[in-house]
Scaffold this motif. Sequence first.
Motif, PDB file in Angstrom:
ATOM      1  N   LYS A 174       0.828  -1.212   0.000  1.00 35.91           N
ATOM      2  CA  LYS A 174       0.000   0.000   0.000  1.00 35.91           C
ATOM      3  C   LYS A 174       0.858   1.255   0.000  1.00 35.91           C
ATOM      4  O   LYS A 174       0.573   2.210  -0.729  1.00 35.91           O
ATOM      5  CB  LYS A 174      -0.939   0.001   1.206  1.00 35.91           C
ATOM      6  N   ALA A 175       1.916   1.267   0.804  1.00 30.34           N
ATOM      7  CA  ALA A 175       2.811   2.434   0.864  1.00 30.34           C
ATOM      8  C   ALA A 175       3.513   2.643  -0.474  1.00 30.34           C
ATOM      9  O   ALA A 175       3.592   3.775  -0.973  1.00 30.34           O
ATOM     10  CB  ALA A 175       3.833   2.253   1.981  1.00 30.34           C
ATOM     11  N   ILE A 176       4.011   1.573  -1.067  1.00 30.64           N
ATOM     12  CA  ILE A 176       4.681   1.669  -2.365  1.00 30.64           C
ATOM     13  C   ILE A 176       3.679   2.104  -3.428  1.00 30.64           C
ATOM     14  O   ILE A 176       3.976   2.962  -4.266  1.00 30.64           O
ATOM     15  CB  ILE A 176       5.352   0.331  -2.740  1.00 30.64           C
ATOM     16  N   GLY A 177       2.478   1.530  -3.405  1.00 33.46           N
ATOM     17  CA  GLY A 177       1.432   1.889  -4.363  1.00 33.46           C
ATOM     18  C   GLY A 177       1.059   3.353  -4.280  1.00 33.46           C
ATOM     19  O   GLY A 177       0.914   4.029  -5.300  1.00 33.46           O
ATOM     20  N   LYS A 178       0.914   3.889  -3.050  1.00 38.84           N
ATOM     21  CA  LYS A 178       0.599   5.316  -2.876  1.00 38.84           C
ATOM     22  C   LYS A 178       1.720   6.192  -3.410  1.00 38.84           C
ATOM     23  O   LYS A 178       1.479   7.208  -4.051  1.00 38.84           O
ATOM     24  CB  LYS A 178       0.348   5.641  -1.403  1.00 38.84           C
ATOM     25  N   PHE A 179       2.960   5.797  -3.131  1.00 37.11           N
ATOM     26  CA  PHE A 179       4.103   6.569  -3.617  1.00 37.11           C
ATOM     27  C   PHE A 179       4.133   6.567  -5.149  1.00 37.11           C
ATOM     28  O   PHE A 179       4.345   7.607  -5.772  1.00 37.11           O
ATOM     29  CB  PHE A 179       5.421   6.029  -3.069  1.00 37.11           C
TER      30      PHE A 179
END
Length: 191
Positions: A174-179
Amino acid sequence: MYKRRKLAQDKIIVIPHDWEQRKLGDAINSLESGVSVNSGEEDTGYYILKTSAIELGHVDLTEVKSIVREEILRAKTPLKKGCILISRMNTPALVGASGLNTETRANVFLPDRLWQGAVASHFNQEWLISVLNTPRNIKQIQSLGTGTSGSMKNISKDSMLNVAFAVPSLEEQKAIGKFMEFLENTIALHH
């Protein structure tokens, strides 16, 4: 801590120790394709998505053709929001192209050359589409294309579902996807 993974052709990659090797078949609930229908100049209000609509993680919903009236009932696979689309048959440079459909548009259907897959709940769709579109994975997926024609290649469903990649925890996804989404939006603003 990191662990080393041996890839085909004796290449080695290093991944964090808490990431695991998974297959695309673990990340996508199923892959479904559409059917081949004829298109025409008259706008019937029913459309078939062009294969060219898929490019580097995106789906361009303006890339459609109007289905001729006689074939509207043959169209069987409507486009679904939140699904990943994959080109199963295309030129060698575009076979395996994938994009995330982020919009809803009524009466748009898949052709037989595209697959649509819903992302499993334990995977983040933005992360997954960014991973599928890394240069290494694009090359890996394109290498699955077969066929005797130099201008058109096909990928089997089994081959596509067996594509392997390193997977972090859902929170990291999720963090990588948001970035990645932020980065793409920033780039789009400057073009």
